[in-house]
Design a protein around this motif. Structure first.
Motif, PDB file in Angstrom:
ATOM      1  N   ILE A  34      15.479  -6.490   2.747  1.00  0.00           N
ATOM      2  CA  ILE A  34      14.433  -5.922   1.900  1.00  0.00           C
ATOM      3  C   ILE A  34      14.855  -5.953   0.435  1.00  0.00           C
ATOM      4  CG2 ILE A  34      13.115  -3.833   1.365  1.00  0.00           C
ATOM      5  CD1 ILE A  34      13.372  -3.081   4.342  1.00  0.00           C
ATOM      6  N   PHE A  35      16.122  -5.643   0.171  1.00  0.00           N
ATOM      7  CA  PHE A  35      16.646  -5.679  -1.196  1.00  0.00           C
ATOM      8  C   PHE A  35      16.470  -7.080  -1.796  1.00  0.00           C
ATOM      9  CE2 PHE A  35      20.062  -6.489  -4.212  1.00  0.00           C
ATOM     10  CZ  PHE A  35      19.966  -5.397  -5.067  1.00  0.00           C
ATOM     11  N   SER A  36      16.819  -8.100  -1.022  1.00  0.00           N
ATOM     12  CA  SER A  36      16.708  -9.481  -1.505  1.00  0.00           C
ATOM     13  C   SER A  36      15.263  -9.859  -1.751  1.00  0.00           C
ATOM     14  CB  SER A  36      17.342 -10.440  -0.491  1.00  0.00           C
ATOM     15  OG  SER A  36      18.724 -10.165  -0.317  1.00  0.00           O
ATOM     16  N   THR A  37      14.378  -9.431  -0.845  1.00  0.00           N
ATOM     17  CA  THR A  37      12.956  -9.758  -0.981  1.00  0.00           C
ATOM     18  C   THR A  37      12.361  -9.136  -2.242  1.00  0.00           C
ATOM     19  OG1 THR A  37      12.681  -9.921   1.422  1.00  0.00           O
ATOM     20  CG2 THR A  37      10.700  -9.580   0.103  1.00  0.00           C
ATOM     21  N   ILE A  38      12.636  -7.854  -2.445  1.00  0.00           N
ATOM     22  CA  ILE A  38      12.076  -7.171  -3.622  1.00  0.00           C
ATOM     23  C   ILE A  38      12.673  -7.751  -4.901  1.00  0.00           C
ATOM     24  CG2 ILE A  38      11.791  -4.975  -4.811  1.00  0.00           C
ATOM     25  CD1 ILE A  38      12.001  -3.541  -2.170  1.00  0.00           C
ATOM     26  N   THR A  39      13.973  -8.019  -4.892  1.00  0.00           N
ATOM     27  CA  THR A  39      14.632  -8.562  -6.080  1.00  0.00           C
ATOM     28  C   THR A  39      14.024  -9.900  -6.477  1.00  0.00           C
ATOM     29  OG1 THR A  39      16.719  -7.466  -5.513  1.00  0.00           O
ATOM     30  CG2 THR A  39      16.831  -9.308  -7.062  1.00  0.00           C
ATOM     31  N   ALA A  40      13.788 -10.757  -5.482  1.00  0.00           N
ATOM     32  CA  ALA A  40      13.176 -12.060  -5.766  1.00  0.00           C
ATOM     33  C   ALA A  40      11.775 -11.891  -6.337  1.00  0.00           C
ATOM     34  CB  ALA A  40      13.138 -12.895  -4.495  1.00  0.00           C
ATOM     35  N   TYR A  41      11.034 -10.939  -5.807  1.00  0.00           N
ATOM     36  CA  TYR A  41       9.662 -10.704  -6.282  1.00  0.00           C
ATOM     37  C   TYR A  41       9.663 -10.183  -7.721  1.00  0.00           C
ATOM     38  CZ  TYR A  41       4.808  -9.027  -6.210  1.00  0.00           C
ATOM     39  OH  TYR A  41       3.475  -8.812  -6.506  1.00  0.00           O
ATOM     40  N   VAL A  42      10.537  -9.227  -7.982  1.00  0.00           N
ATOM     41  CA  VAL A  42      10.552  -8.591  -9.312  1.00  0.00           C
ATOM     42  C   VAL A  42      11.057  -9.554 -10.377  1.00  0.00           C
ATOM     43  CG1 VAL A  42      11.715  -6.784 -10.668  1.00  0.00           C
ATOM     44  CG2 VAL A  42      10.806  -6.244  -8.405  1.00  0.00           C
ATOM     45  N   SER A  69       0.833  -1.211   0.000  1.00  0.00           N
ATOM     46  CA  SER A  69       0.000   0.000   0.000  1.00  0.00           C
ATOM     47  C   SER A  69       0.864   1.256   0.000  1.00  0.00           C
ATOM     48  CB  SER A  69      -0.934   0.014   1.219  1.00  0.00           C
ATOM     49  OG  SER A  69      -1.858   1.092   1.138  1.00  0.00           O
ATOM     50  N   SER A  70       1.936   1.220  -0.784  1.00  0.00           N
ATOM     51  CA  SER A  70       2.930   2.284  -0.759  1.00  0.00           C
ATOM     52  C   SER A  70       2.565   3.449  -1.674  1.00  0.00           C
ATOM     53  CB  SER A  70       4.294   1.741  -1.176  1.00  0.00           C
ATOM     54  OG  SER A  70       5.235   2.784  -1.292  1.00  0.00           O
ATOM     55  N   VAL A  71       2.701   4.657  -1.132  1.00  0.00           N
ATOM     56  CA  VAL A  71       2.525   5.869  -1.935  1.00  0.00           C
ATOM     57  C   VAL A  71       3.586   5.942  -3.025  1.00  0.00           C
ATOM     58  CG1 VAL A  71       2.619   8.396  -1.860  1.00  0.00           C
ATOM     59  CG2 VAL A  71       1.478   7.148  -0.028  1.00  0.00           C
ATOM     60  N   LEU A  72       4.716   5.314  -2.790  1.00  0.00           N
ATOM     61  CA  LEU A  72       5.845   5.410  -3.720  1.00  0.00           C
ATOM     62  C   LEU A  72       5.600   4.672  -5.027  1.00  0.00           C
ATOM     63  CD1 LEU A  72       8.777   4.943  -1.180  1.00  0.00           C
ATOM     64  CD2 LEU A  72       7.606   7.041  -1.872  1.00  0.00           C
ATOM     65  N   ALA A  73       4.526   3.906  -5.095  1.00  0.00           N
ATOM     66  CA  ALA A  73       4.162   3.251  -6.361  1.00  0.00           C
ATOM     67  C   ALA A  73       3.559   4.252  -7.333  1.00  0.00           C
ATOM     68  CB  ALA A  73       3.187   2.103  -6.103  1.00  0.00           C
ATOM     69  N   GLU A  74       3.207   5.412  -6.837  1.00  0.00           N
ATOM     70  CA  GLU A  74       2.546   6.426  -7.655  1.00  0.00           C
ATOM     71  C   GLU A  74       3.554   7.478  -8.114  1.00  0.00           C
ATOM     72  OE1 GLU A  74      -0.471   7.918  -5.062  1.00  0.00           O
ATOM     73  OE2 GLU A  74      -1.597   6.029  -5.024  1.00  0.00           O
ATOM     74  N   THR A  88      13.935   3.080   1.483  1.00  0.00           N
ATOM     75  CA  THR A  88      12.656   3.664   1.914  1.00  0.00           C
ATOM     76  C   THR A  88      11.858   2.657   2.738  1.00  0.00           C
ATOM     77  OG1 THR A  88      11.315   2.976  -0.015  1.00  0.00           O
ATOM     78  CG2 THR A  88      12.613   4.996  -0.241  1.00  0.00           C
ATOM     79  N   GLY A  89      12.025   1.373   2.414  1.00  0.00           N
ATOM     80  CA  GLY A  89      11.343   0.350   3.196  1.00  0.00           C
ATOM     81  C   GLY A  89      11.883   0.268   4.611  1.00  0.00           C
ATOM     82  N   GLN A  90      13.199   0.363   4.740  1.00  0.00           N
ATOM     83  CA  GLN A  90      13.829   0.321   6.058  1.00  0.00           C
ATOM     84  C   GLN A  90      13.520   1.579   6.854  1.00  0.00           C
ATOM     85  OE1 GLN A  90      15.356  -1.980   7.677  1.00  0.00           O
ATOM     86  NE2 GLN A  90      16.207  -0.802   9.379  1.00  0.00           N
ATOM     87  N   GLU A  91      13.550   2.744   6.190  1.00  0.00           N
ATOM     88  CA  GLU A  91      13.376   4.019   6.884  1.00  0.00           C
ATOM     89  C   GLU A  91      11.911   4.324   7.203  1.00  0.00           C
ATOM     90  OE1 GLU A  91      15.597   6.172   7.983  1.00  0.00           O
ATOM     91  OE2 GLU A  91      17.403   5.179   7.231  1.00  0.00           O
ATOM     92  N   GLN A  92      11.009   4.055   6.247  1.00  0.00           N
ATOM     93  CA  GLN A  92       9.625   4.493   6.424  1.00  0.00           C
ATOM     94  C   GLN A  92       8.596   3.449   6.001  1.00  0.00           C
ATOM     95  OE1 GLN A  92       8.425   7.008   7.955  1.00  0.00           O
ATOM     96  NE2 GLN A  92      10.356   8.082   8.347  1.00  0.00           N
ATOM     97  N   GLY A  93       8.995   2.174   5.962  1.00  0.00           N
ATOM     98  CA  GLY A  93       8.044   1.125   5.623  1.00  0.00           C
ATOM     99  C   GLY A  93       7.366   1.350   4.284  1.00  0.00           C
ATOM    100  N   PHE A 127      13.636   8.779   2.549  1.00  0.00           N
ATOM    101  CA  PHE A 127      14.979   8.285   2.858  1.00  0.00           C
ATOM    102  C   PHE A 127      15.498   8.855   4.184  1.00  0.00           C
ATOM    103  CE2 PHE A 127      14.362   8.838  -1.689  1.00  0.00           C
ATOM    104  CZ  PHE A 127      14.657   7.587  -2.194  1.00  0.00           C
ATOM    105  N   ASN A 128      14.750   9.825   4.745  1.00  0.00           N
ATOM    106  CA  ASN A 128      15.175  10.507   5.971  1.00  0.00           C
ATOM    107  C   ASN A 128      16.549  11.165   5.816  1.00  0.00           C
ATOM    108  OD1 ASN A 128      12.885  10.098   7.527  1.00  0.00           O
ATOM    109  ND2 ASN A 128      13.606   8.153   8.347  1.00  0.00           N
ATOM    110  N   VAL A 129      16.810  11.753   4.650  1.00  0.00           N
ATOM    111  CA  VAL A 129      18.065  12.476   4.490  1.00  0.00           C
ATOM    112  C   VAL A 129      18.033  13.714   5.380  1.00  0.00           C
ATOM    113  CG1 VAL A 129      18.426  11.651   2.131  1.00  0.00           C
ATOM    114  CG2 VAL A 129      17.208  13.798   2.496  1.00  0.00           C
ATOM    115  N   PHE A 130      19.210  14.142   5.839  1.00  0.00           N
ATOM    116  CA  PHE A 130      19.332  15.235   6.799  1.00  0.00           C
ATOM    117  C   PHE A 130      18.501  14.938   8.039  1.00  0.00           C
ATOM    118  CE2 PHE A 130      20.211  17.897   2.876  1.00  0.00           C
ATOM    119  CZ  PHE A 130      21.579  17.877   3.079  1.00  0.00           C
ATOM    120  N   HIS A 131      18.690  13.726   8.563  1.00  0.00           N
ATOM    121  CA  HIS A 131      18.124  13.247   9.838  1.00  0.00           C
ATOM    122  C   HIS A 131      16.713  12.694   9.701  1.00  0.00           C
ATOM    123  CE1 HIS A 131      21.165  16.329  11.235  1.00  0.00           C
ATOM    124  NE2 HIS A 131      21.649  15.188  11.683  1.00  0.00           N
ATOM    125  N   SER A 132      15.755  13.459   9.166  1.00  0.00           N
ATOM    126  CA  SER A 132      14.394  12.928   9.081  1.00  0.00           C
ATOM    127  C   SER A 132      13.541  13.777   8.158  1.00  0.00           C
ATOM    128  CB  SER A 132      13.746  12.881  10.476  1.00  0.00           C
ATOM    129  OG  SER A 132      13.344  14.182  10.887  1.00  0.00           O
TER     130      SER A 132
END
Length: 373
Positions: free
Chosen positions: A363-371, A253-258, A283-288, A305-310
């Motif tokens: 998370i990288f491994s999970t997404i890579t396997a899915y894609v 349900s990610s906004v980042l898909a848009e 982004t998955g690690q930082e903000q789900g 990505f929470n650059v510059f702290h958050s």
């Protein structure tokens, strides 16, 4: 010179500094020359800002360079600084007092803090009926202070150009001195490395912080890693099945898909030769992945990505935060020893949590396997 024209640093200044550095130090790697140019421009702007904490000054400087010099190709002016400071939280004493003092210095006035606060609040929240909306905020500030019987001292209507580092002498001397110090440091380190080669080789097998840590970060190591390319090949940019990646993000349900989020992250990955899935994994690690169910999703998605702290401290645009995150990963990877895990190496400075790398890798491994399925 009118306040609106008080120049802090112009694109011409940047070009002149860049031209000088490239000509004078043509034998140096391009990365080092770029760092010197950026440092010189940053120092110029830093000198003109209110006496904020360094972290705040860095954010403002970065935004001024990005918005004025890079995107709009125009000078950084005094009113650009005022506009950038006006959006800061003036309920914080460390923001309000230096900003107040800076305004008084620029306009040669003395103003009660309560009056100044009311004026700044009005400018930060303009009414729709205002007939001065076409004027710059700096011009409106002078007008508002006048209505509150704050006397502008003689000459306040015209402000001298903000002090800059003179390009023919001071800036160039600053750059020259920095190069000389850096070259001397490199020479000293090379001598140390030649004498202690056995200990140095031993230290590379022990990545923990210790007495041999400074030599690990010396120029010879950077040269080796520049040849190797920083990130390992499996984390370099490669075209991916974007449709499948979007499907995965939708399962979260990610906004980042848009849009514009998805393309902004893909573009940043391509620009800095980083695997797109690595940026999405962060982004998955930082903000789900910024789920739509979060009532603040639209704000968080500006900086997932929470650059510059958050995202709270630095709420920008997805294009800006994605570029900063990608550039950070690129820079952190440049001096990675060949035997060091890339995720753990980036973790050293990207995140305070030592387990951050484990989460991103998973998370990288999970997404890579899915894609790739």
């Amino acid at each position: 010179m009118p306040a609106e024209e008080a120049l802090v640093v112009s694109p011409t200044d940047v070009r002149n500094i860049r031209s000088y550095v490239q000509h004078k130090y043509s034998s140096m790697p391009q990365e080092q020359r770029a760092e010197i140019v950026a440092d010189a421009v940053t120092r110029i702007i830093h000198k003109q800002l209110p006496a904020f904490e360094e972290s705040v000054k860095r954010l403002i400087t970065s935004e001024l360079i990005r918005s004025a010099v890079m995107e709009q190709g125009r000078p950084v002016k005094a009113d650009d600084i005022f506009d950038a400071c006006l959006v800061l939280d003036r309920n914080v004493t460390a923001i309000a007092e230096p900003f107040h003092e800076w305004i008084e210095l620029q306009l040669s006035v003395q103003c009660d803090s309560e009056v100044m606060g009311r004026v700044l609040d009005k400018l930060a929240n303009p009414s729709m009926e205002s007939d001065t909306h076409a004027d710059s905020l700096w011009t409106q500030l002078r007008a508002e202070l006048a209505t509150h019987s704050v006397r502008l001292h003689q000459g306040a209507e015209t402000i001298e150009p903000a002090e800059v580092i003179s390009l023919p002498s001071s800036a160039f001397e600053l750059i020259k001195k920095r190069i000389e110090r850096r070259n001397l440091m490199y020479l000293s380190l090379c001598i140390i490395l030649a004498v202690t080669s056995v200990l140095y080789a031993w230290s590379l097998s022990r990545p923990s912080a210790g007495q041999m840590l400074p030599p690990v970060a010396t120029n010879p190591v950077q040269k080796v890693e520049m040849a190797a390319g920083g990130l390992p090949m499996e984390l370099r940019y490669t075209p991916i099945n974007e449709e499948m990646l979007i499907r995965y993000l939708e399962t979260r349900s990610s906004v980042l898909a848009e849009q514009p989020y998805f393309d902004a992250i893909i573009d940043a990955a391509h620009a800095f030769d980083i695997h797109p899935i690595l940026l999405f994994a962060i982004t998955g690690q930082e903000q789900g992945f910024v789920p739509k169910t979060n009532k603040l999703a639209d704000e968080i998605a500006n900086n997932p990505f929470n650059v510059f702290h958050s995202w709270k401290e630095y709420n920008t645009t997805i294009h800006d935060s994605a570029e900063i995150a990608a550039r950070t990963i690129f820079n952190l990877s440049k001096d990675r020893p060949a035997d060091a895990d890339a995720f753990a190496w980036i973790n050293r400075k990207y995140a305070e949590d030592p387990r951050w790398s484990d989460g991103v890798r998973s998370i990288f491994s999970t997404i890579t396997a899915y894609v790739e399925d």
